[in-house]
Design a protein around this motif. Structure first.
Motif, PDB file in Angstrom:
ATOM      1  N   VAL A 174       0.851  -1.184   0.000  1.00 14.18           N
ATOM      2  CA  VAL A 174       0.000   0.000   0.000  1.00 14.18           C
ATOM      3  C   VAL A 174       0.892   1.241   0.000  1.00 14.18           C
ATOM      4  O   VAL A 174       1.914   1.275   0.670  1.00 14.18           O
ATOM      5  CB  VAL A 174      -0.955   0.015   1.217  1.00 14.18           C
ATOM      6  N   THR A 175       0.503   2.224  -0.785  1.00 14.21           N
ATOM      7  CA  THR A 175       1.217   3.499  -0.825  1.00 14.21           C
ATOM      8  C   THR A 175       0.230   4.625  -0.550  1.00 14.21           C
ATOM      9  O   THR A 175      -0.813   4.703  -1.199  1.00 14.21           O
ATOM     10  CB  THR A 175       1.886   3.731  -2.190  1.00 14.21           C
ATOM     11  N   ALA A 176       0.556   5.448   0.413  1.00 13.50           N
ATOM     12  CA  ALA A 176      -0.295   6.585   0.753  1.00 13.50           C
ATOM     13  C   ALA A 176       0.537   7.857   0.702  1.00 13.50           C
ATOM     14  O   ALA A 176       1.701   7.873   1.120  1.00 13.50           O
ATOM     15  CB  ALA A 176      -0.887   6.406   2.147  1.00 13.50           C
ATOM     16  N   TYR A 177      -0.057   8.897   0.166  1.00 16.20           N
ATOM     17  CA  TYR A 177       0.588  10.210   0.165  1.00 16.20           C
ATOM     18  C   TYR A 177      -0.120  11.077   1.208  1.00 16.20           C
ATOM     19  O   TYR A 177      -1.303  11.377   1.071  1.00 16.20           O
ATOM     20  CB  TYR A 177       0.530  10.844  -1.212  1.00 16.20           C
ATOM     21  N   SER A 178       0.624  11.403   2.253  1.00 15.72           N
ATOM     22  CA  SER A 178       0.031  12.106   3.383  1.00 15.72           C
ATOM     23  C   SER A 178       0.463  13.566   3.408  1.00 15.72           C
ATOM     24  O   SER A 178       1.652  13.883   3.225  1.00 15.72           O
ATOM     25  CB  SER A 178       0.437  11.435   4.702  1.00 15.72           C
ATOM     26  N   THR A 179      -0.500  14.430   3.648  1.00 16.20           N
ATOM     27  CA  THR A 179      -0.207  15.857   3.805  1.00 16.20           C
ATOM     28  C   THR A 179       0.235  16.109   5.239  1.00 16.20           C
ATOM     29  O   THR A 179      -0.384  15.640   6.194  1.00 16.20           O
ATOM     30  CB  THR A 179      -1.448  16.708   3.491  1.00 16.20           C
ATOM     31  N   VAL A 180       1.334  16.857   5.368  1.00 15.49           N
ATOM     32  CA  VAL A 180       1.893  17.155   6.686  1.00 15.49           C
ATOM     33  C   VAL A 180       1.512  18.576   7.076  1.00 15.49           C
ATOM     34  O   VAL A 180       1.630  19.507   6.277  1.00 15.49           O
ATOM     35  CB  VAL A 180       3.429  17.026   6.675  1.00 15.49           C
ATOM     36  N   ARG A 191      -1.881  13.201   7.374  1.00 12.97           N
ATOM     37  CA  ARG A 191      -3.215  12.773   6.971  1.00 12.97           C
ATOM     38  C   ARG A 191      -3.175  12.308   5.520  1.00 12.97           C
ATOM     39  O   ARG A 191      -2.780  13.065   4.623  1.00 12.97           O
ATOM     40  CB  ARG A 191      -4.229  13.917   7.120  1.00 12.97           C
ATOM     41  N   ALA A 192      -3.584  11.060   5.272  1.00 11.07           N
ATOM     42  CA  ALA A 192      -3.545  10.474   3.931  1.00 11.07           C
ATOM     43  C   ALA A 192      -4.527  11.183   3.006  1.00 11.07           C
ATOM     44  O   ALA A 192      -5.705  11.323   3.334  1.00 11.07           O
ATOM     45  CB  ALA A 192      -3.867   8.990   4.002  1.00 11.07           C
ATOM     46  N   GLU A 193      -4.037  11.619   1.858  1.00  8.85           N
ATOM     47  CA  GLU A 193      -4.886  12.283   0.870  1.00  8.85           C
ATOM     48  C   GLU A 193      -5.582  11.263  -0.027  1.00  8.85           C
ATOM     49  O   GLU A 193      -6.708  11.466  -0.447  1.00  8.85           O
ATOM     50  CB  GLU A 193      -4.053  13.255   0.024  1.00  8.85           C
ATOM     51  N   SER A 194      -4.881  10.181  -0.317  1.00 11.72           N
ATOM     52  CA  SER A 194      -5.466   9.174  -1.210  1.00 11.72           C
ATOM     53  C   SER A 194      -4.898   7.803  -0.893  1.00 11.72           C
ATOM     54  O   SER A 194      -3.748   7.671  -0.480  1.00 11.72           O
ATOM     55  CB  SER A 194      -5.171   9.522  -2.670  1.00 11.72           C
TER      56      SER A 194
END
Length: 249
Positions: A174-180, A191-194
């Motif tokens: 799983v790969t998540a791109y999180s906003t810091v 917080r994961a954006e997608s």
């Protein structure tokens, strides 16, 4: 000529004594300020204090310092019991006014900064996941990349994965791109954006709950104001500015 020569020698000697006395006074004052900040802010380590400008003694007589720089080691951040080292903790204080009793001071302006490397940030990530640079485009949006085995991430969070679900996942990563973001100057929020759509119903919500977490920074003195975070190539870079900052008291 002889009298002029003697006068020049006296000027050099007394000038040297003044410089020596001035530097000794700076050294003493830096230690006193460091002790004051440590005790008033409840720090666990001694901050390093550097008082800029020359001569120092005339600044003291005027109850005003041009610049005071503070650096600090031993600061950490924590998430779910995992400690992360915070490095390059710095404060640059400008136009510092000392009160009449010399017990406290106020900086008209202040710049602060700190850094957390991705290697250290990964220590706070959910078990089984790694944290890294998300690339220039996503980093410009303040995002970092979290990735890892889906099964490992779930089990690392204490979520039981039945054999039937494990078979469906089949080792899927799983790969998540999180906003810091930075809240209240001392809490880093990821917080994961997608997330990729998973075949098992309800699993997306569980994964999101795992990868969304907060990182609390402990030990930042109040003289260092942080209100901005940037996802740089070498980790998270924090910065901030402030006015009328209390230095000690």
């Amino acid at each position: 000529m002889r009298a002029l020569r003697i006068l020049l020698i006296l000027v050099i000697v007394f000038g040297g004594l003044f410089v020596a006395a001035d530097r000794a006074a700076v050294y003493f004052a830096e230690g006193q300020v460091a002790d004051k900040i440590k005790s008033s802010q409840g720090l666990s380590t001694d901050p390093k204090v550097s008082i800029k400008g020359f001569p120092f003694l005339t600044q003291i007589l005027g109850s005003s310092l041009d610049e005071v720089d503070i650096s600090l080691d031993g600061v950490s951040a924590s998430a779910d019991g995992h400690n992360v080292e915070v490095t390059d903790v710095q404060a640059e204080l400008k136009d510092v006014t000392i009160n009449s009793s010399f017990s406290s001071a106020t900086a008209a302006r202040a710049n602060g900064s700190a850094h957390i490397s991705y290697a250290d940030l990964a220590k706070s990530a959910p078990k089984g996941a790694t944290v890294g640079y998300a690339g220039a485009e996503r980093a410009a949006k303040g995002q970092v990349k979290l990735s890892g085995s889906l099964t490992d991430v779930l089990e690392g969070a204490g979520i039981e994965v039945p054999d039937t679900v494990r078979a469906l996942l089949n080792g899927q990563n799983v790969t998540a791109y999180s906003t810091v973001s930075l809240e209240s100057g001392n809490t880093v929020r990821l917080r994961a954006e997608s997330l990729p759509q998973l075949a098992v119903p309800g699993l997306n919500d569980q994964v999101r709950d795992v990868v969304n977490y907060d990182l609390k920074i402990d030990g930042i003195p109040s003289t260092i104001k942080l209100d901005k975070v940037v996802a740089a190539e070498d980790g998270l870079r924090f910065s901030g500015t402030g006015t009328n900052i209390s230095v000690a008291g």
